[in-house]
Each structure stands twice: as C-alpha cells, then as structure tokens.
Write a protein that holds these residues in place. Sequence first.
Motif, short mmCIF file in Angstrom:
data_model
loop_
_atom_site.label_atom_id
_atom_site.label_comp_id
_atom_site.label_asym_id
_atom_site.label_seq_id
_atom_site.Cartn_x
_atom_site.Cartn_y
_atom_site.Cartn_z
N GLU A 1 32.89 -46.72 -2.59
CA GLU A 1 33.69 -45.55 -2.12
C GLU A 1 33.25 -44.39 -2.97
OE1 GLU A 1 34.66 -48.71 -3.11
OE2 GLU A 1 35.65 -49.84 -1.53
N GLN B 1 31.94 -41.09 -1.42
CA GLN B 1 32.78 -39.79 -1.51
C GLN B 1 31.77 -38.67 -2.27
OE1 GLN B 1 35.47 -39.24 -5.04
NE2 GLN B 1 37.14 -38.42 -3.38
N ARG C 1 29.39 -37.44 0.51
CA ARG C 1 30.24 -36.97 1.77
C ARG C 1 30.71 -35.43 1.35
NH1 ARG C 1 32.82 -38.80 5.86
NH2 ARG C 1 33.05 -40.65 4.84
#
Length: 198
Positions: A108, A112, A115
Amino acid sequence: MAPDVPLDSGSCEAALFAAMQARDPATGRHCDRVVALSVALAQACGLTQDEQRAVAVAARLHDVGKIGTPDRVLYAPHRLEKDDWDIMKAHATVGADILMHSDIPQRELIAQAVRHHHEHFDGSGYPAGLAHHAIPMLSRIISLADSYDALGDTRPYHPARSHAEIMAILHREAGAKCDPDLLRVFETMIQHSRLKVP
C-alpha cells in the motif's frame, strides 16, 4: 554513498522489474539509478530502515506502469502531443494498480508512492493534483531523484545536462515542481556523492 539495494531473486518485485526491463531496457537502467538517488536522499532525511526499503522498491518500480504504454507513445522521438501525453501520464496510476495486485511487503505504501511520484509541489502535477505536504514524502523523494537522473540523461527531446545545469533547473522549479526543503537536503547530499552527474 547509498548502499546497493538488491532485488530478492524470485520475488514479485524481481518479476515486475524484469518485465519492465524487457519492455524498455532504458527505463530499467533509469530506475536503477533512481533507486540509488532515492535511498541516499531518504538516508539524508533520516528515514527509518523500513521507509528506506519502501522508497527503494517504489523507486525501482516507479515506471512499471509503462508496461501498458503503447509503443508509439513510449518510444516517441519527440515531445508528446496532448492525447499521447494523457496516455503517458496514466503510467503512474497503472503502476500503482499493478503493485496493489502484488504480494510485495508494504504494497500500500509503495503503490501510494508510485501513484503520486508525478505530483508537483504547487499542485499542478498528476494524477490527483496534490500539493505541498499532502504529497507523500516517498513520492517527493522519488520525484526529485527522477528529475535529477532524467535531466542528466540524453533523451530524444533534450541532451544530457551537467550537474551545474541540472541544479540550476531544479532551483528554478523549487516550490513549483519540487519540494524546496527537500531540494536543500538533496543538494548537500549529492555534492560529495558518487551519484553526482559530472
């Protein structure tokens, strides 16, 4: 000097990196250099070992979304027109989605970071238009390392720049594209680093 951050052979990370290198060897070489710069900057910022490991993985795979980018866009010999640029910009979100389907530890956090590695400090970046410290720290680190390496590399649309030229560009972009506080740390770190562009 940043330590080497080896891939775990046989891991999902290694498989994704191999796929990215097979798609575009130049992107693979670029990502290796961005890993070293990102880890050195993370160390200079005092990040924990876990955060350094996460930034290393995210930096290595920050362009993994380009696996899905069409050849005419990925290998374009000139600056992209708007429609093709929109396709290229999708690589950040695609890469994060790929990572979220992996079993990489801290996926995660790493997804992130990937992204948001093209967000700009003034909010003009993509995909979410985040600004200032709303941009994850790992993303801000990778963004700066990515810019430094890209500017020092020959591309179809610009020649390789010297260290002095790169730093002048980064200083002009401080507060707009990059985090000015992070740039100050980077400038001190890179001065005596083996990673410094000639």
